[in-house]
Design a protein around this motif. Sequence first.
Motif, short mmCIF file in Angstrom:
data_model
loop_
_atom_site.label_atom_id
_atom_site.label_comp_id
_atom_site.label_asym_id
_atom_site.label_seq_id
_atom_site.Cartn_x
_atom_site.Cartn_y
_atom_site.Cartn_z
N ALA A 3 0.85 -1.19 0.00
CA ALA A 3 0.00 0.00 0.00
C ALA A 3 0.88 1.24 0.00
O ALA A 3 2.02 1.21 0.44
N VAL A 4 0.33 2.32 -0.51
CA VAL A 4 0.94 3.64 -0.39
C VAL A 4 0.33 4.29 0.85
O VAL A 4 -0.88 4.28 1.03
N GLU A 5 1.18 4.82 1.71
CA GLU A 5 0.72 5.51 2.92
C GLU A 5 0.94 7.01 2.77
O GLU A 5 2.02 7.44 2.35
N THR A 6 -0.07 7.79 3.12
CA THR A 6 0.09 9.24 3.27
C THR A 6 0.11 9.50 4.77
O THR A 6 -0.81 9.11 5.48
N TYR A 7 1.18 10.11 5.25
CA TYR A 7 1.36 10.29 6.70
C TYR A 7 2.07 11.61 6.99
O TYR A 7 2.65 12.24 6.09
N ARG A 8 2.03 12.04 8.25
CA ARG A 8 2.67 13.29 8.66
C ARG A 8 3.91 12.99 9.49
O ARG A 8 3.89 12.16 10.39
N ALA A 9 5.00 13.70 9.17
CA ALA A 9 6.24 13.61 9.93
C ALA A 9 7.07 14.85 9.64
O ALA A 9 7.06 15.35 8.51
N GLN A 32 -2.72 18.00 -1.05
CA GLN A 32 -1.82 17.71 -2.16
C GLN A 32 -1.14 16.36 -1.96
O GLN A 32 -0.96 15.59 -2.91
N ALA A 33 -0.77 16.06 -0.73
CA ALA A 33 -0.14 14.77 -0.43
C ALA A 33 -1.11 13.62 -0.69
O ALA A 33 -0.73 12.59 -1.25
N ILE A 34 -2.38 13.81 -0.30
CA ILE A 34 -3.38 12.77 -0.52
C ILE A 34 -3.61 12.55 -2.01
O ILE A 34 -3.65 11.41 -2.48
N ALA A 35 -3.72 13.62 -2.77
CA ALA A 35 -3.92 13.50 -4.22
C ALA A 35 -2.74 12.79 -4.87
O ALA A 35 -2.92 11.90 -5.72
N GLU A 36 -1.55 13.14 -4.49
CA GLU A 36 -0.35 12.49 -5.04
C GLU A 36 -0.29 11.03 -4.61
O GLU A 36 0.07 10.16 -5.41
N GLY A 37 -0.66 10.74 -3.37
CA GLY A 37 -0.67 9.37 -2.89
C GLY A 37 -1.64 8.50 -3.68
O GLY A 37 -1.35 7.34 -3.98
N ARG A 38 -2.79 9.06 -4.03
CA ARG A 38 -3.76 8.32 -4.84
C ARG A 38 -3.17 7.97 -6.21
O ARG A 38 -3.37 6.88 -6.73
N ILE A 39 -2.47 8.92 -6.80
CA ILE A 39 -1.83 8.68 -8.10
C ILE A 39 -0.80 7.56 -7.99
O ILE A 39 -0.77 6.65 -8.81
N TRP A 40 0.06 7.61 -6.95
CA TRP A 40 1.05 6.55 -6.74
C TRP A 40 0.35 5.20 -6.57
O TRP A 40 0.79 4.20 -7.14
N ALA A 41 -0.72 5.16 -5.78
CA ALA A 41 -1.42 3.90 -5.51
C ALA A 41 -2.08 3.35 -6.77
O ALA A 41 -1.99 2.15 -7.05
N LYS A 42 -2.74 4.22 -7.54
CA LYS A 42 -3.37 3.77 -8.78
C LYS A 42 -2.34 3.24 -9.75
O LYS A 42 -2.54 2.19 -10.37
N THR A 43 -1.24 3.94 -9.90
CA THR A 43 -0.18 3.53 -10.82
C THR A 43 0.39 2.17 -10.44
O THR A 43 0.65 1.33 -11.30
N ARG A 44 0.57 1.96 -9.15
CA ARG A 44 1.16 0.70 -8.67
C ARG A 44 0.11 -0.37 -8.40
O ARG A 44 0.45 -1.48 -8.02
N ILE A 49 -3.52 4.24 1.89
CA ILE A 49 -3.85 4.45 3.30
C ILE A 49 -3.56 5.90 3.65
O ILE A 49 -2.43 6.37 3.45
N VAL A 50 -4.57 6.61 4.16
CA VAL A 50 -4.37 7.98 4.62
C VAL A 50 -4.39 7.96 6.14
O VAL A 50 -5.33 7.47 6.76
#
Length: 69
Positions: A3-9, A32-44, A49-50
């Motif tokens: 899974a691709v994770e979108t997280y804060r650090a 923006q991080a969530i939108a980019e994470g969705r693109i990474w997840a769809k591509t892969r 996971i947000v």
Amino acid sequence: MDAVETYRAHNMWHNRMQGEETDLSSHVIRSQAIAEGRIWAKTRQVDHIVRNADGSVESVTEFGEHAEV
């Protein structure tokens, strides 16, 4: 589960493959991080996971093989 994770650090929002140390991308703005994470997840073709700032899971969107089309 892959899974691709979108997280804060470190005062930023990041995307990474679950269980990996290296970030795929970093963002100041959460949406923006969530939108980019969705693109990474769809591509892969893996789930997205947000996570909230405290690390708890906010949502999981399925893009993997088990996802309904």
